[in-house]
Design a protein around this motif. Structure first.
Motif, PDB file in Angstrom:
ATOM      1  N   GLY A 241       4.918  22.969  28.476  1.00 23.88           N
ATOM      2  CA  GLY A 241       5.550  24.113  29.147  1.00 23.88           C
ATOM      3  C   GLY A 241       7.042  24.121  28.859  1.00 23.88           C
ATOM      4  N   GLU A 264       4.512  25.004  24.056  1.00 30.68           N
ATOM      5  CA  GLU A 264       4.658  26.226  24.862  1.00 30.68           C
ATOM      6  C   GLU A 264       3.641  27.269  24.396  1.00 30.68           C
ATOM      7  OE1 GLU A 264       6.279  27.576  27.611  1.00 30.68           O
ATOM      8  OE2 GLU A 264       5.091  29.303  26.986  1.00 30.68           O
ATOM      9  N   ALA A 267       6.444  31.706  25.039  1.00 30.95           N
ATOM     10  CA  ALA A 267       7.839  31.719  24.562  1.00 30.95           C
ATOM     11  C   ALA A 267       8.691  30.901  25.523  1.00 30.95           C
ATOM     12  CB  ALA A 267       8.348  33.158  24.508  1.00 30.95           C
ATOM     13  N   LYS A 277      17.828  39.467  35.891  1.00 27.85           N
ATOM     14  CA  LYS A 277      19.124  38.852  36.175  1.00 27.85           C
ATOM     15  C   LYS A 277      18.960  37.783  37.252  1.00 27.85           C
ATOM     16  CE  LYS A 277      23.783  40.592  36.280  1.00 27.85           C
ATOM     17  NZ  LYS A 277      24.641  41.605  36.843  1.00 27.85           N
ATOM     18  N   ALA A 342       4.884  20.731  32.909  1.00 27.52           N
ATOM     19  CA  ALA A 342       5.848  21.729  33.402  1.00 27.52           C
ATOM     20  C   ALA A 342       5.270  23.120  33.138  1.00 27.52           C
ATOM     21  CB  ALA A 342       7.191  21.543  32.702  1.00 27.52           C
ATOM     22  N   GLN A 391      13.699  41.325  43.261  1.00 27.68           N
ATOM     23  CA  GLN A 391      14.635  41.412  42.135  1.00 27.68           C
ATOM     24  C   GLN A 391      14.221  42.543  41.184  1.00 27.68           C
ATOM     25  OE1 GLN A 391      14.839  38.434  38.852  1.00 27.68           O
ATOM     26  NE2 GLN A 391      16.225  37.466  40.314  1.00 27.68           N
ATOM     27  N   MET A 471       3.904  41.542  40.958  1.00 21.63           N
ATOM     28  CA  MET A 471       4.705  40.331  41.127  1.00 21.63           C
ATOM     29  C   MET A 471       4.375  39.696  42.457  1.00 21.63           C
ATOM     30  SD  MET A 471       8.064  41.740  39.457  1.00 21.63           S
ATOM     31  CE  MET A 471       8.154  41.378  37.754  1.00 21.63           C
ATOM     32  N   GLY A 529       8.758  21.239  38.498  1.00 22.72           N
ATOM     33  CA  GLY A 529       8.894  22.688  38.595  1.00 22.72           C
ATOM     34  C   GLY A 529       7.793  23.322  39.437  1.00 22.72           C
ATOM     35  N   ASP A 530       7.552  24.601  39.181  1.00 17.02           N
ATOM     36  CA  ASP A 530       6.659  25.401  40.025  1.00 17.02           C
ATOM     37  C   ASP A 530       5.223  24.884  40.077  1.00 17.02           C
ATOM     38  OD1 ASP A 530       8.816  27.036  40.455  1.00 17.02           O
ATOM     39  OD2 ASP A 530       7.752  28.906  39.984  1.00 17.02           O
ATOM     40  N   ALA A 540      16.893  26.521  39.772  1.00 19.05           N
ATOM     41  CA  ALA A 540      17.699  25.304  39.937  1.00 19.05           C
ATOM     42  C   ALA A 540      16.821  24.095  40.240  1.00 19.05           C
ATOM     43  CB  ALA A 540      18.732  25.514  41.036  1.00 19.05           C
TER      44      ALA A 540
HETATM   45  C1  LIG Z   1      10.620  38.012  37.756  1.00 15.63           C
HETATM   46  C2  LIG Z   1      11.105  36.693  38.312  1.00 15.63           C
HETATM   47  C3  LIG Z   1      12.403  36.574  38.776  1.00 15.63           C
HETATM   48  C4  LIG Z   1      12.866  35.354  39.267  1.00 15.63           C
HETATM   49  N1  LIG Z   1      14.160  35.271  39.701  1.00 15.63           N
HETATM   50  C5  LIG Z   1      14.649  34.080  40.132  1.00 15.63           C
HETATM   51  C6  LIG Z   1      16.013  33.973  40.539  1.00 15.63           C
HETATM   52  O1  LIG Z   1      16.767  34.933  40.525  1.00 15.63           O
HETATM   53  N2  LIG Z   1      16.455  32.766  40.939  1.00 15.63           N
HETATM   54  C7  LIG Z   1      15.664  31.664  40.977  1.00 15.63           C
HETATM   55  O2  LIG Z   1      16.139  30.586  41.310  1.00 15.63           O
HETATM   56  N3  LIG Z   1      14.356  31.753  40.615  1.00 15.63           N
HETATM   57  C8  LIG Z   1      13.831  32.929  40.199  1.00 15.63           C
HETATM   58  N4  LIG Z   1      12.505  33.036  39.842  1.00 15.63           N
HETATM   59  C9  LIG Z   1      11.665  31.834  39.939  1.00 15.63           C
HETATM   60  C10 LIG Z   1      11.870  30.939  38.718  1.00 15.63           C
HETATM   61  O3  LIG Z   1      11.826  31.726  37.550  1.00 15.63           O
HETATM   62  C11 LIG Z   1      10.802  29.860  38.664  1.00 15.63           C
HETATM   63  O4  LIG Z   1      10.908  29.077  39.834  1.00 15.63           O
HETATM   64  C12 LIG Z   1      11.003  28.976  37.439  1.00 15.63           C
HETATM   65  O5  LIG Z   1      10.881  29.732  36.253  1.00 15.63           O
HETATM   66  C13 LIG Z   1       9.977  27.845  37.411  1.00 15.63           C
HETATM   67  O6  LIG Z   1      10.178  27.124  36.236  1.00 15.63           O
HETATM   68  P1  LIG Z   1       9.031  26.210  35.619  1.00 15.63           P
HETATM   69  O7  LIG Z   1       9.573  25.701  34.335  1.00 15.63           O
HETATM   70  O8  LIG Z   1       8.579  25.228  36.620  1.00 15.63           O
HETATM   71  O9  LIG Z   1       7.778  27.149  35.357  1.00 15.63           O
HETATM   72  P2  LIG Z   1       7.618  28.514  34.556  1.00 15.63           P
HETATM   73  O10 LIG Z   1       8.865  29.260  34.542  1.00 15.63           O
HETATM   74  O11 LIG Z   1       6.403  29.146  35.125  1.00 15.63           O
HETATM   75  O12 LIG Z   1       7.314  28.034  33.056  1.00 15.63           O
HETATM   76  C14 LIG Z   1       6.107  27.417  32.709  1.00 15.63           C
HETATM   77  C15 LIG Z   1       5.890  27.540  31.217  1.00 15.63           C
HETATM   78  O13 LIG Z   1       4.730  26.802  30.847  1.00 15.63           O
HETATM   79  C16 LIG Z   1       3.979  27.523  29.887  1.00 15.63           C
HETATM   80  N5  LIG Z   1       2.591  27.067  29.944  1.00 15.63           N
HETATM   81  C17 LIG Z   1       1.658  27.305  30.891  1.00 15.63           C
HETATM   82  N6  LIG Z   1       0.507  26.686  30.584  1.00 15.63           N
HETATM   83  C18 LIG Z   1       0.725  26.038  29.416  1.00 15.63           C
HETATM   84  C19 LIG Z   1      -0.091  25.206  28.590  1.00 15.63           C
HETATM   85  N7  LIG Z   1      -1.350  24.899  28.907  1.00 15.63           N
HETATM   86  N8  LIG Z   1       0.458  24.711  27.455  1.00 15.63           N
HETATM   87  C20 LIG Z   1       1.744  24.987  27.111  1.00 15.63           C
HETATM   88  N9  LIG Z   1       2.544  25.779  27.859  1.00 15.63           N
HETATM   89  C21 LIG Z   1       2.051  26.275  29.004  1.00 15.63           C
HETATM   90  C22 LIG Z   1       4.157  28.975  30.316  1.00 15.63           C
HETATM   91  O14 LIG Z   1       3.905  29.852  29.237  1.00 15.63           O
HETATM   92  C23 LIG Z   1       5.611  28.979  30.765  1.00 15.63           C
HETATM   93  O15 LIG Z   1       6.479  29.299  29.701  1.00 15.63           O
HETATM   94  C24 LIG Z   1      12.005  34.233  39.332  1.00 15.63           C
HETATM   95  C25 LIG Z   1      10.690  34.354  38.884  1.00 15.63           C
HETATM   96  C26 LIG Z   1      10.239  35.566  38.361  1.00 15.63           C
HETATM   97  C27 LIG Z   1       8.831  35.675  37.857  1.00 15.63           C
END
Ligand SMILES: Cc1cc2nc3c(=O)[nH]c(=O)nc-3n(C[C@H](O)[C@H](O)[C@H](O)COP(=O)(O)OP(=O)(O)OC[C@H]3O[C@@H](n4cnc5c(N)ncnc54)[C@H](O)[C@@H]3O)c2cc1C
Length: 559
Positions: A241, A264, A267, A277, A342, A391, A471, A529-530, A540
């Motif tokens: 990820g 990934e 992307a 934003k 991740a 947002q 969303m 992460g999430d 953050a």
């Molecule tokens: C529209 C939107 C607006 C947001 N705005 C804010 C904001 O203003 N401020 C803020 O703090 N947070 C914001 N968030 C929340 C924040 O974006 C997330 O908390 C953060 O992106 C989580 O990061 P992550 O890396 O844990 O997971 P993600 O961002 O979900 O990334 C996970 C990645 O893993 C990849 N993946 C999944 N499965 C696989 C697999 N099997 N093999 C390889 N890759 C894989 C996915 O394609 C993805 O790219 C927003 C979220 C969204 C959707």
């Protein structure tokens, strides 16, 4: 056609010293220590578009032109004179060159290969900053002018077209777009490349190769997004990820000397990449788009030498013995001493008939500049009451006629940031409809009409609305783990102190020590992460957890 040709080369037009800096004599001497000087002759091609081996050149004397080849003609993009240097971010990623570099005046250059360039930017902070900044700004300019090696031929009513455009955009790859429904010279294209309207989306690469309705993986393979994966090399850590959490882990792992591979599916940027934003991420007082943040983080990871594989996801974790093995799309297998999961979360899809028919053709899961352009001046629906929905509503309200925000509960989520709640309440373009759910999507090839129902009164309304942004309710991407690590009831990964004795017994936890913070029920496998149970869903915290995990990976590697 949205292809914009340049009225004059970027070097002249921009006058931007950051994009085309002139090196001092002392800086040139330091660069020379990493490469070798050699003469250049007029007409010599130093870099060919499409070639993977792209050296870096500093011009000592003479002149080098950067051109975009197009059939038998060339478009002049930039001119480098004495003291200036060639290149843009693909030199760090190892992707093929987008443009051709040709000598227009004989002279002398210093030449560095990619390995020496990486060593230079990692060890000389002044020159590293200067080069990185120039590379990033040059790529931004190429994207802004559609100056790449790809033309996408498609229709705004076709979901495949949106997918392809989104994939290229989110991977920071410049392209130009020809719209079947609007551009006058479209027939020219169809005839010249022997394609028909039924083939769209069509991707034309370097004016030669035509991909008809390609998958993201086919595009990534053709454009050379990925280096070959050595399946015999046991990686210190594989990160699955490349959202904010995975990219942060990659930056820290690579900068601390670990051998790191990132996988990934789509992307870099994850959910954050679909944000118009981000205003609450530390250090960006005026906000930053998710796309820009992701692009910078991706370049940063590559600067330190992390290998990032795009459009190839993890299919399975083979966890019975060490080293662990990650099976990838396409049957590849990568062994790893430690793994960081991740994979984040993705929006749950509401159970609506026809949903898949309209995905990308009226139904969207992100609200960025691209989607906002599609619904300019129209009514739109945003489904959800959380931060991301808020947002999106505020962002779309800048261009849409009206934004109907449908929330199933009696109000916006308690977790929504105060600043967003205020903006929604004060924006006359946004209509908040609580206790309301979307019940139907209707149309032929594109969404034409929606129906929603008030859950209190059971009254149903139909509206001629062509754009719906979903969303609501993110679900963790953990299905691929197939029982390897302990999950909570909702499928999020349990880590550290959240793993109770029963969880550890069920997972046959083999060590005398308890799992580290962020460690799953499998030693040496971490979740950040999430995707992690109990995580605060913010950029953050994802970045923080990604960086913390690396210090724990070091411990696991020494165990
Ligand atoms: C529209 C939107 C607006 C947001 N705005 C804010 C904001 O203003 N401020 C803020 O703090 N947070 C914001 N968030 C929340 C924040 O974006 C997330 O908390 C953060 O992106 C989580 O990061 P992550 O890396 O844990 O997971 P993600 O961002 O979900 O990334 C996970 C990645 O893993 C990849 N993946 C999944 N499965 C696989 C697999 N099997 N093999 C390889 N890759 C894989 C996915 O394609 C993805 O790219 C927003 C979220 C969204 C959707």
């Amino acid at each position: 056609m949205t292809d914009r040709t340049l009225p004059m080369p970027l070097t002249q037009a921009s006058g931007d010293e950051r994009m085309f800096p002139s090196l001092t004599a002392a800086q040139i001497r330091r660069i020379a220590a990493h490469g070798h000087a050699r003469p250049i002759r007029r007409g010599e091609v130093l870099v060919e578009a499409g070639k993977r081996v792209v050296p870096f050149f500093v011009v000592l004397t003479g002149q080098v032109e950067i051109v975009r080849p197009s059939g038998t003609t060339e478009e002049l993009v930039a001119v480098h004179g004495a003291g200036q240097f060639s290149g843009e971010v693909n030199m760090l990623s190892g992707r093929p060159a987008l443009l051709r570099a040709r000598v227009s005046e004989a002279g002398e250059v210093i030449e560095l290969d990619r390995e020496h360039l990486l060593a230079l930017v990692q060890t000389d902070s002044e020159i590293g900053e200067l080069i990185m900044r120039a590379f990033i700004i040059r790529r931004v300019e190429l994207i802004a002018h559609g100056l790449g090696d790809v033309v996408v031929l498609g229709s705004n009513h076709c979901s495949g077209t949106l997918r392809v455009k989104e994939f290229l955009t989110r991977n920071g790859h410049p392209y130009s777009y020809v719209d079947l429904d609007r551009d006058a010279d479209v027939q020219d294209f169809l005839d010249r490349f022997h394609v028909s309207a039924a083939d769209v989306p069509v991707v034309i690469c370097r004016g030669e190769v035509v991909l008809r309705s390609p998958s993201n993986q086919q595009i990534a393979d053709f454009l050379g997004f990925n280096d070959a994966i050595d399946q015999t090399q046991i990686r210190d850590v594989v990160i699955v990820g490349a959202g904010p959490a995975g990219l942060a882990a990659a930056v820290y792992a690579a900068s601390e000397g670990l051998d790191v591979l990132v996988l990934e599916t789509n992307a870099p940027g994850g959910q954050a990449g679909s944000s118009s934003k981000i205003e609450n991420y530390l250090g960006f007082p005026t906000g930053i788009s998710g796309q820009a943040l992701a692009g910078r983080a991706y370049t940063q990871a590559q600067k330190f030498g992390a290998q990032v594989i795009i459009a190839k996801g993890a299919k399975r974790l083979v966890c019975e013995r060490k080293p662990y093995v990650i099976e990838i799309d396409g049957g590849l297998r990568v062994p790893a001493r430690a793994v960081i999961i991740a994979t984040g979360a993705a929006y749950q899809k509401p159970s609506l008939e026809n949903l898949s028919l309209f995905e990308g053709a009226g139904v969207y899961y992100g609200a960025t500049f691209m989607e906002a352009q599609l619904c300019r001046g129209e009514d739109v629906v945003v489904v959800g009451g959380g931060n991301s929905a808020g947002q999106a509503a505020v962002y779309l309200a800048q261009t849409a006629k009206r934004v109907h925000m449908l929330v199933r509960s009696s109000g916006l989520a308690q977790s929504m940031s105060r600043y967003l709640i205020r903006r929604i309440e004060e924006n006359p373009v946004i209509v908040l409809r609580t206790q309301t759910e979307l019940t139907a999507l209707e149309g032929t090839s594109h969404l034409e009409r929606v129906r929603w129902r008030n859950r209190q009164t059971a009254a149903t309304e139909a509206h001629e609305i062509r754009h719906v942004f979903i969303m609501a309710g993110a679900a963790p991407s953990t299905r691929w783990l197939d029982g390897c690590v302990g999950l909570d009831a909702k499928g999020f990964i349990k880590t550290g102190a959240d793993l109770l004795q029963d969880d550890l017994a069920a997972a046959h936890w083999p060590l005398a020590r308890a799992p580290h913070l962020l460690e799953t029920s499998l030693p040496g496998v971490f979740a950040v992460g999430d995707v992690r149970a109990g995580n605060i869903k913010r950029v953050a915290s994802a970045v923080g957890e990604g960086s913390i995990a690396i210090s724990l990976v070091h411990r696991a590697l020494h165990e």
